[in-house]
Design a protein around this motif. Structure first.
Motif, PDB file in Angstrom:
ATOM      1  N   ARG A  73       0.709  -1.253   0.050  1.00 26.74           N
ATOM      2  CA  ARG A  73       0.075  -0.026   0.047  1.00 26.74           C
ATOM      3  C   ARG A  73       1.007   1.043  -0.072  1.00 26.74           C
ATOM      4  O   ARG A  73       1.960   1.430   0.617  1.00 26.74           O
ATOM      5  N   GLY A  74       0.580   2.321  -0.988  1.00 24.30           N
ATOM      6  CA  GLY A  74       1.403   3.411  -0.782  1.00 24.30           C
ATOM      7  C   GLY A  74       0.330   4.288  -1.569  1.00 24.30           C
ATOM      8  O   GLY A  74      -0.750   4.604  -1.516  1.00 24.30           O
ATOM      9  N   GLU A  75       1.078   5.574  -1.966  1.00 24.61           N
ATOM     10  CA  GLU A  75       0.550   6.539  -2.900  1.00 24.61           C
ATOM     11  C   GLU A  75       0.983   6.554  -4.293  1.00 24.61           C
ATOM     12  O   GLU A  75       2.101   6.454  -4.538  1.00 24.61           O
ATOM     13  N   TYR A  76       0.050   7.128  -5.159  1.00 20.67           N
ATOM     14  CA  TYR A  76       0.298   7.343  -6.640  1.00 20.67           C
ATOM     15  C   TYR A  76      -0.524   8.606  -7.081  1.00 20.67           C
ATOM     16  O   TYR A  76      -1.529   8.409  -7.042  1.00 20.67           O
ATOM     17  N   LYS A  77       0.274   9.659  -7.462  1.00 19.19           N
ATOM     18  CA  LYS A  77      -0.414  10.864  -7.636  1.00 19.19           C
ATOM     19  C   LYS A  77      -1.328  11.399  -6.852  1.00 19.19           C
ATOM     20  O   LYS A  77      -2.566  11.695  -6.941  1.00 19.19           O
ATOM     21  N   ASP A  78      -1.124  11.031  -5.588  1.00 16.18           N
ATOM     22  CA  ASP A  78      -1.765  11.604  -4.359  1.00 16.18           C
ATOM     23  C   ASP A  78      -3.010  10.698  -3.975  1.00 16.18           C
ATOM     24  O   ASP A  78      -4.030  11.137  -3.597  1.00 16.18           O
ATOM     25  N   ASN A  79      -3.032   9.386  -4.485  1.00 12.65           N
ATOM     26  CA  ASN A  79      -4.096   8.721  -4.458  1.00 12.65           C
ATOM     27  C   ASN A  79      -3.643   7.321  -3.731  1.00 12.65           C
ATOM     28  O   ASN A  79      -2.458   7.068  -3.776  1.00 12.65           O
ATOM     29  N   ALA A  80      -4.697   6.862  -2.904  1.00 14.04           N
ATOM     30  CA  ALA A  80      -4.138   5.317  -2.356  1.00 14.04           C
ATOM     31  C   ALA A  80      -3.990   4.624  -3.467  1.00 14.04           C
ATOM     32  O   ALA A  80      -4.707   4.529  -4.300  1.00 14.04           O
ATOM     33  N   ALA A  81      -2.881   3.801  -3.466  1.00 15.70           N
ATOM     34  CA  ALA A  81      -2.617   2.842  -4.489  1.00 15.70           C
ATOM     35  C   ALA A  81      -1.938   1.508  -3.925  1.00 15.70           C
ATOM     36  O   ALA A  81      -1.384   1.634  -2.771  1.00 15.70           O
ATOM     37  N   ALA A  82      -1.899   0.680  -4.906  1.00 16.12           N
ATOM     38  CA  ALA A  82      -1.161  -0.674  -4.526  1.00 16.12           C
ATOM     39  C   ALA A  82       0.123  -0.491  -5.383  1.00 16.12           C
ATOM     40  O   ALA A  82       0.049  -0.427  -6.621  1.00 16.12           O
TER      41      ALA A  82
END
Length: 59
Positions: free
Chosen positions: A33-42
């Motif tokens: 789990r992390g962030e990508y372009k300020d969105n929650a992401a895998a």
């Protein structure tokens, strides 16, 4: 009629399901789990490739 599951709960479930799976983009990484372009992401912990991202609709 039953109430649909919350959007936030569904997003957390999706990311939890993907967490720990091998990255399909590289041979060494696994999804976390992390962030990508300020969105929650895998995101892959090795190559940084996002495999899924979730966001809240604006409105």
């Amino acid at each position: 009629m039953s109430k649909p599951q919350s959007t936030v709960g569904t997003q957390r479930q999706l990311l939890a399901i993907l967490e720990g799976r091998p990255c399909p983009s590289c041979s060494d990484g696994e999804l976390e789990r992390g962030e990508y372009k300020d969105n929650a992401a895998a995101v892959c912990d090795e190559c940084g490739t996002p495999r899924a991202q979730v966001w809240q609709p604006s409105g």
